[in-house]
Design a protein around this motif. Structure first.
Motif, PDB file in Angstrom:
ATOM      1  N   ALA A 154       0.790  -1.108  -0.067  1.00 47.26           N
ATOM      2  CA  ALA A 154      -0.114  -0.119  -0.073  1.00 47.26           C
ATOM      3  C   ALA A 154       1.069   1.304  -0.186  1.00 47.26           C
ATOM      4  N   ARG A 155       2.006   1.285   0.654  1.00 46.62           N
ATOM      5  CA  ARG A 155       2.834   2.583   0.635  1.00 46.62           C
ATOM      6  C   ARG A 155       3.383   2.631  -0.614  1.00 46.62           C
ATOM      7  N   ALA A 156       3.891   1.481  -1.213  1.00 49.41           N
ATOM      8  CA  ALA A 156       4.498   1.485  -2.596  1.00 49.41           C
ATOM      9  C   ALA A 156       3.393   2.382  -3.530  1.00 49.41           C
ATOM     10  N   ASP A 161       1.837   6.885  -6.843  1.00 49.93           N
ATOM     11  CA  ASP A 161       0.609   7.792  -7.111  1.00 49.93           C
ATOM     12  C   ASP A 161       0.969   9.243  -6.999  1.00 49.93           C
ATOM     13  N   HIS A 162       1.725   9.426  -5.859  1.00 44.54           N
ATOM     14  CA  HIS A 162       2.015  10.802  -5.487  1.00 44.54           C
ATOM     15  C   HIS A 162       3.247  11.477  -6.621  1.00 44.54           C
ATOM     16  N   ILE A 163       4.064  10.491  -6.945  1.00 49.29           N
ATOM     17  CA  ILE A 163       4.940  11.301  -8.016  1.00 49.29           C
ATOM     18  C   ILE A 163       4.886  11.070  -9.491  1.00 49.29           C
ATOM     19  N   GLU A 210       5.428   3.666 -19.463  1.00 45.14           N
ATOM     20  CA  GLU A 210       5.467   4.058 -17.957  1.00 45.14           C
ATOM     21  C   GLU A 210       5.623   2.697 -17.092  1.00 45.14           C
ATOM     22  N   SER A 211       6.705   2.604 -16.421  1.00 45.73           N
ATOM     23  CA  SER A 211       7.059   1.494 -15.756  1.00 45.73           C
ATOM     24  C   SER A 211       7.662   1.696 -14.389  1.00 45.73           C
ATOM     25  N   ILE A 212       7.418   0.739 -13.323  1.00 44.39           N
ATOM     26  CA  ILE A 212       7.718   0.809 -11.857  1.00 44.39           C
ATOM     27  C   ILE A 212       8.410  -0.321 -11.747  1.00 44.39           C
ATOM     28  N   THR A 213       9.575  -0.436 -11.109  1.00 43.11           N
ATOM     29  CA  THR A 213      10.405  -1.549 -10.694  1.00 43.11           C
ATOM     30  C   THR A 213      10.543  -1.419  -9.137  1.00 43.11           C
ATOM     31  N   PHE A 214      10.835  -2.419  -8.516  1.00 46.23           N
ATOM     32  CA  PHE A 214      10.726  -2.440  -6.899  1.00 46.23           C
ATOM     33  C   PHE A 214      12.007  -3.101  -6.430  1.00 46.23           C
ATOM     34  N   GLY A 215      12.782  -2.812  -5.526  1.00 45.05           N
ATOM     35  CA  GLY A 215      13.690  -3.180  -5.139  1.00 45.05           C
ATOM     36  C   GLY A 215      14.358  -2.534  -3.685  1.00 45.05           C
ATOM     37  N   ASN A 241       8.069   7.218   0.268  1.00 45.91           N
ATOM     38  CA  ASN A 241       7.458   8.494   0.946  1.00 45.91           C
ATOM     39  C   ASN A 241       7.134   9.305  -0.359  1.00 45.91           C
ATOM     40  N   GLY A 242       7.369   8.609  -1.494  1.00 44.35           N
ATOM     41  CA  GLY A 242       7.008   9.386  -2.849  1.00 44.35           C
ATOM     42  C   GLY A 242       8.050  10.524  -3.096  1.00 44.35           C
ATOM     43  N   ARG A 243       9.289  10.476  -2.621  1.00 43.65           N
ATOM     44  CA  ARG A 243      10.274  11.429  -2.820  1.00 43.65           C
ATOM     45  C   ARG A 243      11.360  10.999  -3.593  1.00 43.65           C
ATOM     46  N   VAL A 244      12.039  12.087  -4.401  1.00 40.57           N
ATOM     47  CA  VAL A 244      13.140  11.619  -5.286  1.00 40.57           C
ATOM     48  C   VAL A 244      14.349  11.460  -4.530  1.00 40.57           C
TER      49      VAL A 244
END
Length: 419
Positions: A78-80, A85-87, A214-219, A264-267
């Motif tokens: 949920a945090r991810a 969504d934020h950024i 658009e793509s998102i990868t997680f690690g 937290n959606g920050r770069v």
């Protein structure tokens, strides 16, 4: 007969009294047992509540629980989702277009050519909007994404394509800033603090891999701070070192220039490169955002990054020796060198310009030391120059001209790029 012959004082107990006493004792036992059970239940409940509170506090101390944070009670997934969504509206795809001459075998035209031609897509990358004013939105991406572009386009998450203009480039840090019209741009990325990252912290790499959209990868963050050698000229000669964050989130071609984002959606970084050798999996690199933003400020303000300028085109002496071994006749394009036998490392001056030329350096001089610091390669020379010297400083260059060791004092200029 006893002295006191009445039942009140007698130690004897009558049968009636025994029956009454036994009956009362039984009733008292039931009442006392109920009270005792109730107190035991209250004690159990109090103990359970206390245990929950203590465990919650301990969890917070260990894992950084923040009662004021809305996301602290959310699970990882949920945090991810919340962070992406934020950024997401601030993330863009970058299209690199070059101009080709007309015809089936048309080649790439010079950027200032007036010849008629056609624009074709020659590369894709990613970027993130980090600043906006009333006229323009500013996008950070990688230098290598747009360096050869004749025309650049930015694609928003809505699918809208916009013309973008290159504001400034910096090859040393592999960063570039673009700008596009600000109308309709509502989201600017929130900038984080890369110095606060911890190993094993979850992050997301966002962008446009392989031009697929658009793509998102997680690690996770594998190494907080690492220095990797790079080839600025893409010619195999490792002539600079880049400070990076190592992550195991998948970074593919096209992800370059996109943001590395915390939960937290920050770069916290700009995706830059990956290791793609055979047998290597999930080793990607991002430029720390704390290193990025000062460069972005200079690029927006003046279009380039001010650095101390020595004024030499260079070749590593070790590379020269390698070429000598390959040449049967013992000569090459740089001409033969006559150096003391103990000199194996240094930097050959291929051409002296500006400050170096004014100080007397010449073609085929071999630089071996700057001030009191030995330099055996172009990489070491640049590190000393950029990390320890400013524009206008003096630097003592120790160099060989043939077998003779000489010194020259150079007043450093500014590396203003050519138009």
């Amino acid at each position: 007969m006893s002295l006191f012959d009445d039942d009140f004082y007698s130690s004897k107990v009558s049968r009636k009294a025994k029956r009454d006493l036994q009956s009362g004792h039984s009733r008292g036992n039931k009442w006392f047992s109920g009270v005792r059970n109730q107190k035991h239940l209250q004690l159990v409940i109090l103990s359970s509540v206390t245990t929950v509170i203590v465990m919650t506090v301990l969890y917070g101390l260990i894992f950084g629980f923040n009662p004021s944070s809305k996301s602290s009670n959310l699970d990882l997934s949920a945090r991810a989702v919340q962070a992406s969504d934020h950024i997401r509206p601030a993330v863009v795809s970058i299209i690199n277009e070059q101009k080709f001459s007309l015809g089936l075998n048309g080649g790439v035209l010079e950027q200032d050519s007036d010849e008629g031609g056609i624009y074709r897509e020659t590369g894709v990358g990613s970027g993130v909007i980090v600043q906006k004013d009333k006229d323009y939105a500013y996008i950070v991406t990688n230098y290598h994404v747009v360096a050869s572009a004749h025309r650049v386009k930015a694609v928003l998450t809505t699918g809208e394509q916009r013309e973008a203009e290159v504001v400034g480039l910096d090859q040393i840090t592999d960063l570039a800033v673009l700008k596009m019209k600000a109308a309709g741009i509502d989201q600017v990325a929130e900038i984080g603090d890369s110095s606060s990252l911890r190993a094993a912290e979850f992050v997301m790499a966002m962008g446009n891999p392989l031009g697929m959209g658009e793509s998102i990868t997680f690690g996770v963050v594998s190494v907080i701070r690492e220095t990797v050698p790079v080839s600025l000229g893409q010619n195999g000669m490792l002539d600079w070192e880049q400070e990076v964050i190592r992550v195991d989130a998948a970074i593919n071609q096209g992800n370059s220039g996109g943001p590395l984002v915390d939960l937290n959606g920050r770069v916290v970084g700009i995706n830059s490169m990956k290791i793609s050798n055979f047998g290597v999996e999930s080793i990607g690199y991002a430029i720390p955002i704390n290193n990025v933003m000062p460069i972005v400020g200079e690029l927006i303000e003046q279009g380039y990054v001010s650095r101390a300028y020595l004024g030499v085109y260079m070749l590593d002496l070790q590379q020269y020796w390698n070429r000598q071994e390959l040449d049967a006749d013992g000569s090459d394009g740089e001409g033969s060198l006559s150096l003391p036998k103990e000199v194996y490392e240094g930097i050959i001056v291929l051409e002296a310009l500006g400050p170096a030329k004014e100080a007397g350096l010449q073609y085929n001089d071999v630089i071996v030391k700057l001030d009191d610091t030995k330099v055996g390669s172009t990489r070491e020379l640049r590190k000393y120059l950029y990390n320890h010297k400013r524009i206008g400083d003096s630097i003592v260059v120790h160099y060989y001209r043939g077998n003779e060791l000489r010194e020259a004092t150079v007043t450093l200029g500014e590396n203003i790029p050519e138009e």
